[in-house]
Design a protein around this motif. Structure first.
Motif, PDB file in Angstrom:
ATOM      1  N   UNK A   1     -39.197  20.004  60.180  1.00 34.38           N
ATOM      2  CA  UNK A   1     -37.766  19.949  60.456  1.00 34.38           C
ATOM      3  C   UNK A   1     -36.947  20.641  59.377  1.00 34.38           C
ATOM      4  N   UNK A   2     -35.908  19.968  58.921  1.00 38.64           N
ATOM      5  CA  UNK A   2     -34.997  20.543  57.917  1.00 38.64           C
ATOM      6  C   UNK A   2     -35.742  20.942  56.643  1.00 38.64           C
ATOM      7  N   UNK A   3     -36.789  20.184  56.304  1.00 38.60           N
ATOM      8  CA  UNK A   3     -37.510  20.464  55.054  1.00 38.60           C
ATOM      9  C   UNK A   3     -38.291  21.782  55.183  1.00 38.60           C
ATOM     10  N   UNK A   4     -38.813  22.075  56.368  1.00 37.68           N
ATOM     11  CA  UNK A   4     -39.490  23.371  56.568  1.00 37.68           C
ATOM     12  C   UNK A   4     -38.478  24.509  56.458  1.00 37.68           C
ATOM     13  N   UNK A   5     -37.329  24.322  57.060  1.00 40.01           N
ATOM     14  CA  UNK A   5     -36.269  25.341  57.015  1.00 40.01           C
ATOM     15  C   UNK A   5     -35.818  25.602  55.578  1.00 40.01           C
ATOM     16  N   UNK A   6     -35.750  24.512  54.796  1.00 41.88           N
ATOM     17  CA  UNK A   6     -35.216  24.616  53.437  1.00 41.88           C
ATOM     18  C   UNK A   6     -36.277  25.033  52.423  1.00 41.88           C
ATOM     19  N   UNK A   7     -37.567  24.983  52.802  1.00 43.53           N
ATOM     20  CA  UNK A   7     -38.639  25.193  51.813  1.00 43.53           C
ATOM     21  C   UNK A   7     -38.497  26.537  51.079  1.00 43.53           C
ATOM     22  N   UNK A   8     -38.483  27.632  51.828  1.00 39.85           N
ATOM     23  CA  UNK A   8     -38.490  28.941  51.162  1.00 39.85           C
ATOM     24  C   UNK A   8     -37.210  29.182  50.353  1.00 39.85           C
ATOM     25  N   UNK A   9     -36.024  28.936  50.926  1.00 39.66           N
ATOM     26  CA  UNK A   9     -34.824  29.212  50.133  1.00 39.66           C
ATOM     27  C   UNK A   9     -34.676  28.336  48.893  1.00 39.66           C
ATOM     28  N   UNK A  10     -35.265  27.129  48.911  1.00 37.68           N
ATOM     29  CA  UNK A  10     -35.044  26.222  47.774  1.00 37.68           C
ATOM     30  C   UNK A  10     -36.256  26.086  46.862  1.00 37.68           C
ATOM     31  N   UNK A  11     -37.339  26.795  47.142  1.00 33.04           N
ATOM     32  CA  UNK A  11     -38.530  26.651  46.291  1.00 33.04           C
ATOM     33  C   UNK A  11     -38.233  27.238  44.917  1.00 33.04           C
ATOM     34  N   UNK A  12     -38.889  26.681  43.929  1.00 29.42           N
ATOM     35  CA  UNK A  12     -38.637  27.133  42.561  1.00 29.42           C
ATOM     36  C   UNK A  12     -39.191  28.526  42.324  1.00 29.42           C
ATOM     37  N   UNK A  13     -40.501  28.670  42.489  1.00 30.57           N
ATOM     38  CA  UNK A  13     -41.128  29.945  42.158  1.00 30.57           C
ATOM     39  C   UNK A  13     -41.898  30.483  43.359  1.00 30.57           C
ATOM     40  N   UNK A  14     -42.044  31.793  43.411  1.00 30.83           N
ATOM     41  CA  UNK A  14     -42.824  32.432  44.462  1.00 30.83           C
ATOM     42  C   UNK A  14     -44.179  32.793  43.850  1.00 30.83           C
ATOM     43  N   UNK A  15     -45.258  32.317  44.505  1.00 27.28           N
ATOM     44  CA  UNK A  15     -46.588  32.613  43.981  1.00 27.28           C
ATOM     45  C   UNK A  15     -46.880  34.105  44.153  1.00 27.28           C
ATOM     46  N   UNK A  16     -47.276  34.796  43.091  1.00 25.34           N
ATOM     47  CA  UNK A  16     -47.640  36.201  43.251  1.00 25.34           C
ATOM     48  C   UNK A  16     -48.926  36.307  44.069  1.00 25.34           C
ATOM     49  N   UNK A  17     -49.034  37.321  44.908  1.00 25.91           N
ATOM     50  CA  UNK A  17     -50.205  37.414  45.777  1.00 25.91           C
ATOM     51  C   UNK A  17     -51.425  38.006  45.061  1.00 25.91           C
ATOM     52  N   UNK A  18     -51.183  38.683  43.957  1.00 28.59           N
ATOM     53  CA  UNK A  18     -52.237  39.468  43.297  1.00 28.59           C
ATOM     54  C   UNK A  18     -53.495  38.644  42.926  1.00 28.59           C
ATOM     55  N   UNK A  19     -53.368  37.449  42.289  1.00 28.10           N
ATOM     56  CA  UNK A  19     -54.593  36.707  41.937  1.00 28.10           C
ATOM     57  C   UNK A  19     -55.423  36.329  43.157  1.00 28.10           C
ATOM     58  N   UNK A  20     -54.761  36.056  44.274  1.00 31.04           N
ATOM     59  CA  UNK A  20     -55.476  35.616  45.490  1.00 31.04           C
ATOM     60  C   UNK A  20     -56.145  36.815  46.166  1.00 31.04           C
ATOM     61  N   UNK A  21     -55.460  37.963  46.113  1.00 31.43           N
ATOM     62  CA  UNK A  21     -56.058  39.185  46.655  1.00 31.43           C
ATOM     63  C   UNK A  21     -57.308  39.543  45.834  1.00 31.43           C
ATOM     64  N   UNK A  22     -57.194  39.378  44.504  1.00 32.37           N
ATOM     65  CA  UNK A  22     -58.340  39.671  43.632  1.00 32.37           C
ATOM     66  C   UNK A  22     -59.500  38.720  43.950  1.00 32.37           C
ATOM     67  N   UNK A  23     -59.165  37.446  44.171  1.00 32.84           N
ATOM     68  CA  UNK A  23     -60.199  36.439  44.481  1.00 32.84           C
ATOM     69  C   UNK A  23     -60.945  36.813  45.760  1.00 32.84           C
ATOM     70  N   UNK A  24     -60.198  37.193  46.795  1.00 28.82           N
ATOM     71  CA  UNK A  24     -60.830  37.526  48.082  1.00 28.82           C
ATOM     72  C   UNK A  24     -61.629  38.826  47.957  1.00 28.82           C
ATOM     73  N   UNK A  25     -61.104  39.785  47.219  1.00 26.70           N
ATOM     74  CA  UNK A  25     -61.859  41.042  47.064  1.00 26.70           C
ATOM     75  C   UNK A  25     -63.149  40.789  46.286  1.00 26.70           C
ATOM     76  N   UNK A  26     -63.108  39.830  45.358  1.00 22.78           N
ATOM     77  CA  UNK A  26     -64.306  39.559  44.549  1.00 22.78           C
ATOM     78  C   UNK A  26     -65.364  38.789  45.342  1.00 22.78           C
ATOM     79  N   UNK A  27     -64.943  37.754  46.076  1.00 24.71           N
ATOM     80  CA  UNK A  27     -65.932  36.889  46.725  1.00 24.71           C
ATOM     81  C   UNK A  27     -66.131  37.178  48.204  1.00 24.71           C
TER      82      UNK A  27
END
Ligand SMILES: C[S@@+](CC[C@H](N)C(=O)[O-])C[C@H]1O[C@@H](n2cnc3c(N)ncnc32)[C@H](O)[C@@H]1O
Length: 246
Positions: A11-37
């Motif tokens: 509901x409202x919490x899903x709508x508000x999640x992205x605009x009110x989240x503190x930090x955005x996780x960078x995708x690079x470590x996860x891309x590296x993890x998938x490329x490695x394993x």
């Protein structure tokens, strides 16, 4: 008021999640993890698609799993906007039953700690083990939450969308229990302005944390072994797990 982890982000919490989240996780470590394993990969708690959509856009075969249909609907809308085709599964991690196995399974943040009941956490790890290829790896970031300064209670964090709609969140109260490694934070979300809110929702956001090797013990019970620990300083640690050679 008390809701389980899979009901919090709706509901409202899903709508508000992205605009009110503190930090955005960078995708690079996860891309590296998938490329490695290797692929295919599974992102658990993919929500509205960060970093899932970046990895799929980079050409990786990644499935997103989340228990919130509302978060997954936002993910679908964002995927469509970016012209990305992505497989999304609406299941709880502790009950997940997918018809394929993965070489990489990861959480892009400490979402595992939203599963606060020990038996459910054990079941989530057991299902991760069951969905890993024999030479696959799982990446689970964990941290120790800090207590919110009571002086911050009642302070609102707001976001205004381009169309003028507003969402806001404040902490009303917090129960921080060091001995139980558990924190329950009562949050109030608001849509619309302070003078004329159109919707107000109070919801408890619960997290647990792990001390003294208790996560490693839980992993062992689930048939997983910690292969490596990546230290992120005050942001916690990420555990790289593989299937126990029993
Ligand atoms: C902190 S948010 C992460 C959001 C994500 N990175 C994004 O871009 O939206 C945690 C996510 O985990 C999901 N979640 C919570 N409990 C879950 C469970 N038991 N099983 C699967 N997903 C869960 C929530 O629905 C939410 O989307």
């Amino acid at each position: 008021l008390l809701v389980s982890s899979q009901e919090f982000y709706t509901g409202l919490i899903a709508l508000a999640y992205a605009p009110l989240r503190g930090t955005v996780a960078p995708s690079e470590p996860y891309e590296r993890f998938v490329r490695r394993y290797g692929e295919p990969a599974l992102e658990i708690g993919c929500g509205h698609g960060e970093p899932l959509l970046d990895l799929v856009a980079a050409g990786l075969d990644v499935t997103g799993l989340d228990s919130s249909p509302d978060m997954l609907a936002l993910c679908a809308a964002e995927a469509q906007r970016r012209g990305i085709a992505v497989t999304r599964v609406c299941q709880r991690m502790e009950l997940m039953r997918l018809d394929r196995k993965f070489r990489s399974i990861y959480f892009a943040g400490p979402t595992f700690q939203l599963v606060t009941e020990p038996e459910a956490a054990l079941e989530a790890l057991t299902q991760i083990a069951a969905h890993l290829e024999p030479d696959g790896r799982a990446l689970i970031p964990l941290f120790t939450p800090s207590q919110t300064d009571p002086a911050m209670f009642g302070e609102w964090r707001e976001h205004t969308f381009p169309n003028g709609d507003m969402v806001a969140v404040t902490t009303l109260d917090q129960s921080y229990r060091v001995n139980e490694q558990r924190v329950d934070t009562t949050l109030r979300y608001r849509r619309g302005s302070a003078d004329s809110p159109t919707e107000v929702v109070d919801r408890v956001w619960s997290l647990c944390w792990y001390v003294n090797g208790s996560f490693e013990q839980l992993a062992t019970r689930a048939g997983l072994a910690v292969e490596r620990v990546i230290d992120h300083g005050s942001f916690g640690q990420s555990f790289v797990l593989n299937i126990c050679a029993a």
